[in-house]
Design a protein around this motif. Structure first.
Motif, PDB file in Angstrom:
ATOM      1  N   GLU A 306       0.893  -1.057   0.046  1.00  0.00           N
ATOM      2  CA  GLU A 306       0.005   0.115  -0.090  1.00  0.00           C
ATOM      3  C   GLU A 306       0.788   1.209   0.169  1.00  0.00           C
ATOM      4  O   GLU A 306       2.113   0.974  -0.111  1.00  0.00           O
ATOM      5  CB  GLU A 306      -0.882   0.007   1.124  1.00  0.00           C
ATOM      6  N   ASP A 308       1.516   3.401   2.314  1.00  0.00           N
ATOM      7  CA  ASP A 308       2.155   3.655   3.476  1.00  0.00           C
ATOM      8  C   ASP A 308       2.688   2.466   4.482  1.00  0.00           C
ATOM      9  O   ASP A 308       3.060   2.735   5.467  1.00  0.00           O
ATOM     10  CB  ASP A 308       1.263   4.430   4.432  1.00  0.00           C
ATOM     11  N   ARG A 309       2.080   1.149   3.860  1.00  0.00           N
ATOM     12  CA  ARG A 309       2.663   0.007   4.635  1.00  0.00           C
ATOM     13  C   ARG A 309       2.742  -0.992   3.590  1.00  0.00           C
ATOM     14  O   ARG A 309       1.909  -1.021   2.566  1.00  0.00           O
ATOM     15  CB  ARG A 309       1.604  -0.263   5.618  1.00  0.00           C
ATOM     16  N   ILE A 310       3.607  -2.080   3.980  1.00  0.00           N
ATOM     17  CA  ILE A 310       3.513  -3.403   3.413  1.00  0.00           C
ATOM     18  C   ILE A 310       3.132  -4.563   4.412  1.00  0.00           C
ATOM     19  O   ILE A 310       3.734  -4.746   5.476  1.00  0.00           O
ATOM     20  CB  ILE A 310       5.044  -3.786   3.077  1.00  0.00           C
ATOM     21  N   VAL A 311       2.074  -5.032   3.778  1.00  0.00           N
ATOM     22  CA  VAL A 311       1.493  -6.202   4.508  1.00  0.00           C
ATOM     23  C   VAL A 311       2.193  -7.517   4.347  1.00  0.00           C
ATOM     24  O   VAL A 311       2.172  -7.848   3.149  1.00  0.00           O
ATOM     25  CB  VAL A 311      -0.124  -6.478   4.276  1.00  0.00           C
ATOM     26  N   GLU A 316       3.733  -6.291   9.627  1.00  0.00           N
ATOM     27  CA  GLU A 316       3.600  -5.127   8.573  1.00  0.00           C
ATOM     28  C   GLU A 316       5.182  -4.382   8.734  1.00  0.00           C
ATOM     29  O   GLU A 316       5.676  -4.243   9.593  1.00  0.00           O
ATOM     30  CB  GLU A 316       2.586  -4.265   8.980  1.00  0.00           C
ATOM     31  N   SER A 317       5.126  -3.537   7.546  1.00  0.00           N
ATOM     32  CA  SER A 317       6.390  -2.928   7.575  1.00  0.00           C
ATOM     33  C   SER A 317       6.052  -1.530   6.856  1.00  0.00           C
ATOM     34  O   SER A 317       5.246  -1.400   5.919  1.00  0.00           O
ATOM     35  CB  SER A 317       7.420  -3.551   6.527  1.00  0.00           C
ATOM     36  N   LEU A 318       6.451  -0.364   7.438  1.00  0.00           N
ATOM     37  CA  LEU A 318       6.043   0.778   7.102  1.00  0.00           C
ATOM     38  C   LEU A 318       6.693   1.063   5.596  1.00  0.00           C
ATOM     39  O   LEU A 318       8.028   0.707   5.545  1.00  0.00           O
ATOM     40  CB  LEU A 318       6.316   2.019   7.979  1.00  0.00           C
ATOM     41  N   THR A 319       6.162   1.911   4.808  1.00  0.00           N
ATOM     42  CA  THR A 319       6.671   2.450   3.505  1.00  0.00           C
ATOM     43  C   THR A 319       6.097   3.977   3.280  1.00  0.00           C
ATOM     44  O   THR A 319       5.450   4.367   4.206  1.00  0.00           O
ATOM     45  CB  THR A 319       6.400   1.432   2.495  1.00  0.00           C
ATOM     46  N   SER A 320       6.441   4.230   2.120  1.00  0.00           N
ATOM     47  CA  SER A 320       6.001   5.559   1.632  1.00  0.00           C
ATOM     48  C   SER A 320       5.588   5.753   0.276  1.00  0.00           C
ATOM     49  O   SER A 320       6.358   4.850  -0.320  1.00  0.00           O
ATOM     50  CB  SER A 320       6.892   6.476   2.113  1.00  0.00           C
TER      51      SER A 320
END
Length: 480
Positions: A306, A308-311, A316-320
């Motif tokens: 997504e 803002d996040r990787i499921v 989960e891991s935050l992303t941008s």
């Protein structure tokens, strides 16, 4: 009147061409090779532009024509070892191989043709340019060289969901996208992911700008133990290390610990257990580079990316939106169930020895050429149960069968180029596959066969089915 041929080979990749090269060298037969793609090389036609073989070029290709110049590299992360061909070089090589086979007068190449299956009187083929349907009479066998067709980044179906606002690209598109993101997220843990990370580091992306979503940690071979020709002693050393570890280990866990202790196998991060083995090789320079990447996420496979996040499977891991996610999740060789290699009217090319696709195909071609004139020899593909590595897997040493006895080296030097008729799966493949006899437990196929550069010219002008119908039958006296 339908076309007629002794063998119809479906596919024109490395295995298909290695099989045909060996078969026509050993037997007076006529072969027709067809493939959907417009040029030889199979999956190499669709791969990322910075790909290289992970093993020396001397171990790859067909028997009658060497790949590369046996040059020892003097700089870079492979310095001191024999050259590894880049994708474009491999593509040009297979173009030359196909052209040489056509020049024998006993091989036809039909690029841009799709095999539709058997009809009542022959094999049904479609010309993908015109849509025309044609029938090919096969006097002996259909050879399926696509049974283990590779899943590669450019053509595979992304196994996770991607939100419209997330930036996800195939690894093929990484060179064009480099510099367009504040950070990079590599998705995957195999050879493709390793290549992507090393390539970015070589192109001035700082390690702290790379996050690596690594579902599993892997075992890698140290490339120094797989050098040919003047450095072939390294292979002998590696085999001795395998034998010593196998003789002394009381369990599979201890076996791998001993192999790591001897330097035969390596992990990127020794602090984490390796649960994956795909036969990939690394040099010490590549290993040191990869260890610079400290932002590694181990929460299983990606389920959804997504904005803002990787499921992931276990969190989960935050992303941008400033991060570029690089998809390296293609599986490589298809995990198809083992099936008989030889059957009435049919040959299915598969792995007989692990990590030796060209050798396996060439050996199958030699066996096919002599099946009616020599005692029957067992030919078993690697069993399906040994394609995934688990902690309690037992070493599978059954596949060095009587077939391997035909492949013992006659010499350790590089064979000069010959016309395909001039030799069988001989000295070049026998030298190049010396690592096939090692006492290492192999529990899966090589799932990341070397992919290919995106741009390649056809080896020969594609033959049209209309032209072939008017071509005189050049069939020789059959060998069996």
């Amino acid at each position: 009147m339908p076309l007629s041929t002794d063998y119809l080979v479906v596919g024109e990749g490395a295995s298909a061409l290695a099989f045909v090269d060996a078969l026509v060298a050993e037997a007076d037969v006529e072969v027709t090779v067809l493939d959907r793609r417009q040029a030889p090389g199979g999956h190499w036609q669709d791969a990322y532009p910075f790909v290289r073989l992970h093993s020396p070029s001397a171990y790859y290709g067909v028997n009658s024509l060497p790949l590369g110049l046996d040059r020892i590299e003097t700089d870079g992360k492979n310095a001191g070892f024999y050259e590894r061909a880049a994708g474009a070089e491999v593509c040009a090589y297979f173009a030359q191989v196909a052209a040489r086979l056509v020049q024998t007068g006993r091989v036809r190449v039909l690029t841009g043709h799709e095999h539709l299956g058997a009809t009542g009187t022959g094999e049904h083929v479609r010309d993908m340019a015109t849509g025309g349907l044609h029938e090919i009479e096969v006097r002996r066998k259909v050879v399926d060289a696509r049974y283990l067709e590779a899943s590669i980044p450019a053509t595979h179906r992304t196994p996770f969901e991607v939100a419209p606002s997330a930036r996800v690209v195939a690894v093929n598109d990484l060179p064009e996208a480099i510099g367009s993101a504040a950070s990079y997220v590599v998705l995957g843990a195999g050879k493709t992911a390793v290549d992507a990370c090393v390539w970015m580091l070589d192109n001035d992306v700082q390690p702290d700008r790379i996050r690596w979503i690594r579902p599993r940690d892997a075992w890698f071979y140290d490339r120094r133990h797989f050098q040919p020709l003047e450095q072939v002693a390294a292979i002998m050393e590696g085999i001795s290390l395998d034998a010593e570890a196998g003789a002394q280990a009381a369990s599979v866990a201890e076996l791998f610990a001993r192999l790591e202790g001897s330097g035969r196998l390596v992990r990127i991060d020794p602090a984490y257990a390796a649960t994956m083995y795909r036969g990939t090789m690394l040099s010490a320079g590549e290993l040191d580079a990869l260890r610079q990447i400290e932002d590694v996420v181990r929460l299983g496979r990606v389920l959804r990316v997504e904005a803002d996040r990787i499921v992931l499977e276990r969190g989960e891991s935050l992303t941008s939106t400033d991060a570029l996610h690089v998809d390296c999740t293609a599986l490589g060789l298809r995990d198809a169930p083992a099936t008989p290699i030889f059957a009435p009217g049919r040959i299915v090319l598969q792995q007989v020895r692990h990590l030796s696709p060209c050798f396996n195909a060439a050996l199958t071609g030699v066996v096919e050429a002599h099946r009616d004139v020599e005692p029957a020899m067992p030919t078993q593909p690697i069993p399906e149960k040994h394609r995934g590595l688990a902690a309690d897997d037992q070493p599978d040493l059954e596949n060095r069968s009587a077939l391997a006895e035909r492949a013992r080296p006659r010499r350790l030097g590089r064979q000069k180029p010959t016309q395909p008729r001039a030799g069988a799966a001989g000295p070049r493949h026998r030298t190049a596959s010396a690592n096939g006899d090692q006492e290492i437990p192999h529990s899966c196929r090589q799932r990341n066969p070397e992919p290919h550069a995106a741009t390649c010219e056809p080896a020969v002008r594609p033959a049209t089915t209309a032209a072939l119908k008017s071509k005189p039958n050049q069939r020789r006296n059959p060998c069996h």
